[in-house]
Design a protein around this motif. Structure first.
Motif, PDB file in Angstrom:
ATOM      1  N   VAL A 141     -51.494  -9.269 -48.957  1.00 17.15           N
ATOM      2  CA  VAL A 141     -52.301 -10.443 -49.294  1.00 17.15           C
ATOM      3  C   VAL A 141     -51.483 -11.498 -50.042  1.00 17.15           C
ATOM      4  O   VAL A 141     -51.566 -12.698 -49.732  1.00 17.15           O
ATOM      5  CB  VAL A 141     -53.523 -10.012 -50.134  1.00 17.15           C
ATOM      6  N   LEU A 142     -50.663 -11.076 -51.011  1.00 16.27           N
ATOM      7  CA  LEU A 142     -49.907 -12.050 -51.809  1.00 16.27           C
ATOM      8  C   LEU A 142     -48.922 -12.844 -50.953  1.00 16.27           C
ATOM      9  O   LEU A 142     -48.676 -14.018 -51.219  1.00 16.27           O
ATOM     10  CB  LEU A 142     -49.166 -11.334 -52.946  1.00 16.27           C
ATOM     11  N   CYS A 143     -48.375 -12.220 -49.925  1.00 19.81           N
ATOM     12  CA  CYS A 143     -47.430 -12.919 -49.056  1.00 19.81           C
ATOM     13  C   CYS A 143     -48.130 -13.998 -48.234  1.00 19.81           C
ATOM     14  O   CYS A 143     -47.534 -15.027 -47.913  1.00 19.81           O
ATOM     15  CB  CYS A 143     -46.730 -11.935 -48.122  1.00 19.81           C
ATOM     16  N   GLN A 150     -43.567 -12.498 -53.216  1.00 19.97           N
ATOM     17  CA  GLN A 150     -43.423 -11.656 -52.029  1.00 19.97           C
ATOM     18  C   GLN A 150     -42.749 -10.328 -52.378  1.00 19.97           C
ATOM     19  O   GLN A 150     -43.054  -9.301 -51.778  1.00 19.97           O
ATOM     20  CB  GLN A 150     -42.639 -12.403 -50.947  1.00 19.97           C
ATOM     21  N   GLN A 151     -41.848 -10.337 -53.350  1.00 17.45           N
ATOM     22  CA  GLN A 151     -41.282  -9.076 -53.824  1.00 17.45           C
ATOM     23  C   GLN A 151     -42.371  -8.188 -54.420  1.00 17.45           C
ATOM     24  O   GLN A 151     -42.383  -6.981 -54.224  1.00 17.45           O
ATOM     25  CB  GLN A 151     -40.203  -9.335 -54.881  1.00 17.45           C
ATOM     26  N   ILE A 152     -43.285  -8.787 -55.156  1.00 18.78           N
ATOM     27  CA  ILE A 152     -44.367  -8.035 -55.791  1.00 18.78           C
ATOM     28  C   ILE A 152     -45.392  -7.577 -54.757  1.00 18.78           C
ATOM     29  O   ILE A 152     -45.912  -6.459 -54.830  1.00 18.78           O
ATOM     30  CB  ILE A 152     -45.054  -8.885 -56.879  1.00 18.78           C
ATOM     31  N   GLY A 153     -45.664  -8.419 -53.754  1.00 14.27           N
ATOM     32  CA  GLY A 153     -46.786  -8.169 -52.855  1.00 14.27           C
ATOM     33  C   GLY A 153     -46.472  -7.490 -51.546  1.00 14.27           C
ATOM     34  O   GLY A 153     -47.376  -6.946 -50.905  1.00 14.27           O
ATOM     35  N   LEU A 202     -48.170  -4.669 -54.312  1.00 12.02           N
ATOM     36  CA  LEU A 202     -49.393  -4.985 -55.056  1.00 12.02           C
ATOM     37  C   LEU A 202     -50.322  -5.821 -54.181  1.00 12.02           C
ATOM     38  O   LEU A 202     -49.980  -6.905 -53.729  1.00 12.02           O
ATOM     39  CB  LEU A 202     -49.038  -5.757 -56.328  1.00 12.02           C
ATOM     40  N   GLY A 203     -51.519  -5.316 -53.910  1.00  9.95           N
ATOM     41  CA  GLY A 203     -52.478  -6.023 -53.073  1.00  9.95           C
ATOM     42  C   GLY A 203     -52.280  -5.798 -51.585  1.00  9.95           C
ATOM     43  O   GLY A 203     -52.951  -6.441 -50.780  1.00  9.95           O
ATOM     44  N   SER A 204     -51.413  -4.886 -51.196  1.00  4.79           N
ATOM     45  CA  SER A 204     -51.205  -4.629 -49.762  1.00  4.79           C
ATOM     46  C   SER A 204     -52.023  -3.418 -49.330  1.00  4.79           C
ATOM     47  O   SER A 204     -52.337  -2.535 -50.133  1.00  4.79           O
ATOM     48  CB  SER A 204     -49.728  -4.389 -49.469  1.00  4.79           C
TER      49      SER A 204
END
Length: 754
Positions: free
Chosen positions: A250-252, A262-265, A273-275
């Motif tokens: 989702v974050l991407c 994008q590194q986080i998501g 996170l959030g995938s």
């Protein structure tokens, strides 16, 4: 040996399916282990058929199918490991179908006195067990195929097919010879009770209960068929029509120009996170089915995952430990000092395929991502933590059982199951094991000497690897047979041989394979022989089935891998594969980089004084000490349930398990596992007990059959998928793999100047 009356089965064991015209032997159940007394029936009927035509037909077919399917999915981004439980469930209706349709006449082999019946009577639990052993050989994997793959697809060199085939066979069979040496202590002793086999015994008994369908419900087999068809049909969506649903980050999709977000998501290349993913292969890929994993293990692994991924990796990366910002936050690749992919061909002597030390010193030391560094640190810690955890929590019991086992061997006393087995069946002659061991070791030496240029391992390396396996099989076998835990030898073998013979990548991985898999296969055979001991199956039948199944599985794994390496263009090369192609070989990628780190460069130039990562050796000490305070707390507060369930080796495994597993795999595996094995188990225990394992097998089977069908019907004919946004198996996080250090320029990544 005392005489035992021949009686019908006791009335309190209705689960035993038997012909009243046959006679059952019933013994007093005085087995010293309570769990075994409560689970394994002290009865046997030697007239029940075991190694029948039905066993061979269903067993060999199952072995072929599982070997092919597991190798096929082993090269894919979301690999799927299909376990023998799938066949264990399907084999029952198939066996019963054959028992009602096959003719009962005897078949005599020409010019021999041998004969057999196509249909010797009702399908038995013994046949069912042998079929499952056949299937488990096909589900076990083939470690040596990693060697074949990295030679052909990563180093782009040739390996002779005969050398590769012999490597595949010998690495799997050495351990079977070793098993015979320890059979007396690890199988015949009642104090070595193999807890995992009690689960199998319980499942066999449950499956052979006569099941009547209640109104408005389904039998377990009907439930299996419904879930299988649903899984089979649904996989057309992530497998062909909409592959993007396998990983949705989702974050991407929100932050399309932010490297950090994008590194986080990213669920594939970041912290996830959030995938999430709407695909069973995302759930069960790499980690196996969460439905077959106890809730306590899931919670421990997830806790370790969250500590590793959301605490240790971010701290290491954003404090720029080991120059982490020069490299992707998560990667199994190796890099040079400038943050570019390491040019391994530059430091290899092309003639000898060994390290060019002078060129390596002129070029660059090996660098790895912060996640890969954590993986190796946790691998070191896991080995010592497993030993310490078992010593603290189970050491006293293991020692008592080992002493009892030795006394048992001296006194030659017999427990109930040994009495029944010795009375009714011939044991496997010891010389079978010795002959197999000598033959396979000789063939292994021939393989490594005949194809020395390609494999690099000298004859003494084969003997040393076998010696390590011989040395560790007994102590680790005792641990496994009493606690169901077993540390592996892969890290320690590659570390040892990297110190002895650095600069030879193929020698290192070949030594690691012989050392690690020989012990693993020895323990597999010993475990199966113990299962046969409990199920009262003729030992020779168990040995023949396991040996035959392993040889068939090794051949099919090899043939499938060779076929895919020949036919899938740019397999294992994501840069040249079509966008979203599943043939990325994540496990082989890690194996390849390990061959560079441990074999080509060597531990001294990587983890010693000549490398950047010598501090990671402290993880050996860290793993050794970490279980101690939690064990002490459990002794001080014995009523605290939380302390009782803390399992340090599992937590460490979760913290360092992100490569080649992706974060989205952990997230979905954990979510599904917690839902079914905690929530459903607590609220709807009867439904859970009846359907969970069946559903797991059906989901695996549906994905496997549809995945293979899509490949041969469409992808094999260059019909790769639908050309639209969702037709790519990617999470659209192109910046997640970018470095963030100023001045590091990587193709496809924005330049960072400050």
């Amino acid at each position: 040996m005392r005489d035992v009356p021949v009686l019908p089965p006791p009335s309190d064991q209705p689960q035993l399916s038997f012909d009243p015209n046959l006679q059952w032997q019933v013994e007093e159940n005085e087995h010293p282990i309570e769990e075994v007394r409560l689970t394994v029936d002290p009865t046997d009927n030697p007239k029940i058929p075991a190694l029948t035509f039905r066993t061979w037909l269903i067993g060999v077919t199952s072995c072929l199918l599982l070997s092919f399917a597991n190798m096929f999915f082993g090269y894919r981004t979301n690999q799927l490991s299909i376990g023998s439980v799938c066949i264990q469930i399907v084999a029952l209706p198939l066996g019963r179908f054959l028992s009602t349709t096959l003719p009962k006449r005897e078949i005599r082999l020409p010019r021999t006195d041998w004969s057999f019946s196509l249909n010797p009577g009702p399908f038995s639990m013994k046949e069912h067990c042998l079929i499952t052993i056949f299937a488990s050989a096909g589900a076990g994997g083939l470690y040596a195929i990693h060697i074949v793959t990295i030679v052909r697809a990563f180093y782009h060199r040739m390996i002779h097919p005969m050398g590769a085939f012999l490597l595949a066979q010998t690495t799997q069979l050495v351990g079977y010879g070793l098993a015979g040496i320890y059979r007396k202590y690890l199988v015949e002793s009642p104090y070595m009770w193999w807890p995992a086999n009690l689960v199998q015994v319980s499942l066999f008994k449950a499956l052979h209960l006569k099941e009547e369908r209640k109104k408005g419900t389904m039998t377990r087999f009907q439930f299996f068929i419904v879930v299988f068809i649903t899984s089979f049909a649904y996989y057309t969506i992530p497998g062909f029509i909409f592959p993007a649903v396998s990983t949705i980050s989702v974050l991407c999709l929100i932050f399309k120009k932010s490297i950090t977000m994008q590194q986080i998501g990213s669920g594939l290349k970041g912290l996830g996170l959030g995938s999430f993913g709407i695909d069973w292969s995302t759930v069960a890929g790499f980690l196996g089915s969460p439905l077959a994993t106890p809730a306590t293990a899931i919670f421990n692994i997830l806790f370790g995952f969250f500590i590793g991924v959301y605490v240790l990796i971010p701290i290491g990366y954003w404090t720029n430990t080991y120059n982490a910002k020069r490299f992707p936050i998560i990667s199994s690749h190796v890099f040079d000092y400038a943050g570019h992919a390491y040019n391994t061909t530059r430091i290899i002597n092309s003639d000898t395929f060994t390290l060019n030390v002078e060129e390596e010193e002129n070029y660059s030391k090996i660098n790895i991502s912060i996640t890969f560094a954590l993986l190796y640190g946790m691998s070191f810690a896991s080995l010592t933590a497993s030993i310490m955890h078992v010593a603290l929590h189970d050491g006293r019991n293991i020692w008592k059982m080992w002493q009892s086992s030795k006394e048992y061997a001296k006194e030659k006393t017999e427990d109930v199951h040994t009495r029944l087995m010795k009375r009714n069946y011939e044991p496997v002659p010891q010389w079978w094991f010795y002959l197999l061991l000598v033959t396979v070791i000789g063939l292994s030496i021939f393989t490594c000497e005949r194809f020395h240029i390609q494999l690099q391992l000298p004859w003494w390396g084969v003997l040393f690897a076998c010696f390590i396996a011989l040395l560790f099989t007994l102590p680790i076998g005792v641990i496994l047979a009493t606690t169901n835990q077993a540390p592996g030898l892969n890290v320690i073998t590659e570390y040892i041989f990297g110190l002895i013979l650095p600069g030879n990548p193929m020698a290192n991985v070949t030594f690691k394979t012989y050392g690690t898999i020989s012990m693993s296969q020895a323990l597999t055979l010993l475990s199966d022989l113990n299962l046969g001991h409990y199920m009262k199956i003729p030992p020779k039948s168990m040995f023949i089935v396991q040996l035959t199944g392993t040889m068939i599985a090794s051949s099919v794994y090899f043939a499938t891998a060779w076929f895919l390496l020949d036919t899938v263009k740019h397999i294992c090369d994501p840069k040249n594969l079509p966008e979203g192609s599943p043939w990325t070989c994540p496990n082989d990628d890690v194996f390849y980089n390990a061959s560079i780190i441990w074999g080509l460069v060597g531990p001294v130039r990587m983890f010693g004084k000549l490398g950047h990562y010598s501090a990671l050796n402290f993880f050996f000490l860290f793993g050794l000490l970490l279980p101690i305070p939690f064990w002490l707390l459990s002794k001080i507060f014995p009523r605290n349930k939380l302390l009782k369930y803390i399992h340090i080796p599992l937590i460490i495994a979760g913290a360092g398990g992100l490569i080649p597993t992706h974060s989205v795999n952990f997230i979905m595996w954990g979510a599904v596992g917690v839902f079914f094995n905690y929530y459903i188990y607590k609220r709807y225990k009867d439904w859970w007990a009846r359907h969970t394992y069946v559903m797991s097998a059906a989901l695996d089977a549906g994905v496997a059959f549809m995945g293979i069908f899509i490949f041969f019907a469409l992808q094999f004919n260059d019909i790769s998928g639908m050309d639209w946004w969702g037709g790519v198996a990617d999470d659209y996080c192109p910046l997640a793999g970018c470095p963030t250090a100023p001045g590091v320029l990587v193709e496809g990544c924005p330049a960072i100047n400050s």
